[in-house]
Design a protein around this motif. Structure first.
Motif, short mmCIF file in Angstrom:
data_model
loop_
_atom_site.label_atom_id
_atom_site.label_comp_id
_atom_site.label_asym_id
_atom_site.label_seq_id
_atom_site.Cartn_x
_atom_site.Cartn_y
_atom_site.Cartn_z
N ASP A 57 0.71 -0.94 -0.35
CA ASP A 57 0.26 -0.04 0.14
C ASP A 57 0.60 1.48 0.03
OD1 ASP A 57 1.03 0.14 2.54
OD2 ASP A 57 -0.63 0.03 3.29
N ARG A 83 -2.40 8.23 -9.86
CA ARG A 83 -3.59 9.15 -10.33
C ARG A 83 -4.25 9.55 -11.02
NH1 ARG A 83 -3.18 14.92 -8.21
NH2 ARG A 83 -1.45 15.43 -9.55
N LYS A 130 -5.76 4.80 -9.10
CA LYS A 130 -5.51 4.08 -8.04
C LYS A 130 -4.92 4.56 -6.76
CE LYS A 130 -4.02 0.63 -11.69
NZ LYS A 130 -2.77 -0.11 -12.50
N THR A 131 -5.04 3.56 -5.22
CA THR A 131 -4.64 4.25 -4.13
C THR A 131 -3.35 3.79 -3.47
OG1 THR A 131 -5.83 1.78 -3.19
CG2 THR A 131 -7.40 3.34 -3.74
N LYS A 160 0.29 4.51 -2.51
CA LYS A 160 0.82 5.63 -2.38
C LYS A 160 2.00 5.81 -2.60
CE LYS A 160 -3.22 7.31 1.98
NZ LYS A 160 -3.32 8.02 1.35
N GLU A 191 -0.33 13.65 -3.47
CA GLU A 191 -1.80 13.57 -2.79
C GLU A 191 -2.75 14.75 -2.81
OE1 GLU A 191 -3.89 10.89 0.56
OE2 GLU A 191 -1.96 11.83 0.88
#
Length: 268
Positions: free
Chosen positions: A218, A236, A240-241, A243, A262
């Motif tokens: 993640d 982005r 998608k998530t 990080k 972000e």
């Protein structure tokens, strides 16, 4: 009894080369680098006379303007014990391209470039290889996070940075890296390459993201902000998530800060 000051070791004097991208796009990386260097026992200064390292012009064939920028960098940093850079690509420019090719036919500046290059280090390498910065106990416990790492081309091949960030992340944050496939492959940024060949660049980024996601991570870390901005932008666009952070930010305890790219809404 008065202590003989001549017998007291002088703290290591470090000049931090911030880099253009950190200065303009992600100052938290520079602040994290300063914090880590001070924890390692260094006295850190950010010379106001520093400029771009000259790499964009150098890579595009503009040697004369690259020399002008390099002279400015050399003059600003040559008095320090070491030059530390939170970027393998800029560190490689100063440590290798300045002394090896930029000042051919100019022996005085070539020697000054060699002297500076010999004491220029990428941040992760400097903390481990020079300062032996290894805390006895982890400062943060991030063992529950699933983390993968991207090895940037210049950091890996020019500055020989591979195990150093992994060692620091384990010792400081208790992180075991979930290694991705082809972690040493280019992410597609490559400075001007991403602008000149956008389709190839995007495909390389997609390959990197696919491999990173396959680990179940993640959090994607790296040591070069150019690569990380490139990958976070692609993530982005795809919604998608995963990080993205510079490793220095995590090592300095900034895990709860906004990830690269972000958007954080301000409280009203």
């Amino acid at each position: 009894m008065v202590q003989d000051r001549s017998s007291v070791p002088r703290p290591t004097q470090v000049g931090l080369f911030v880099t253009c991208l950190v200065n303009l796009m992600r100052p938290s990386v520079g602040l994290a680098a300063i914090e880590l260097l001070e924890q390692a026992g260094c006295v850190v200064e950010v010379p106001p006379g520093q400029s771009c390292c000259g790499q964009p012009g150098y890579n595009s064939g503009d040697i004369e303007n690259s020399r002008k920028l390099a002279r400015q960098v050399i003059a600003a940093f040559e008095a320090f014990d070491y030059v530390v850079v939170p970027s393998g690509s800029c560190a490689g420019m100063i440590a290798h391209h300045y002394p090896n090719s930029l000042f051919e036919g100019d022996p005085d500046w070539a020697q000054r470039a060699r002297n500076l290059g010999a004491k220029t280090f990428e941040l992760m390498s400097f903390l481990t290889d020079v300062m032996n910065f290894v805390p006895e106990q982890p400062l943060y416990d991030l063992s529950e996070r699933h983390v993968t790492y991207h090895d940037s081309c210049c950091g890996l091949r020019e500055m020989k940075v591979k195990e150093q960030p992994r060692q620091l992340l384990k010792k400081i944050c208790n992180i075991d890296i979930d290694e991705m496939e082809e972690t040493e492959e280019c992410c597609g940024f490559g400075g001007s390459f991403s602008a000149k060949m956008p389709q190839i660049s995007a495909r390389l980024a997609d390959n990197k993201i696919e491999n990173a996601e396959a680990t179940g991570a993640d959090l994607l870390l790296g040591g070069d902000l150019g690569c990380l901005l490139h990958l976070s932008g692609r993530l982005r666009r795809q919604g998608k998530t995963l990080k993205v952070h510079h490793a220095a930010e995590i090592l300095a305890g900034q895990i709860n800060g906004p990830a690269i790219g972000e958007i954080v809404e301000e409280e009203q």
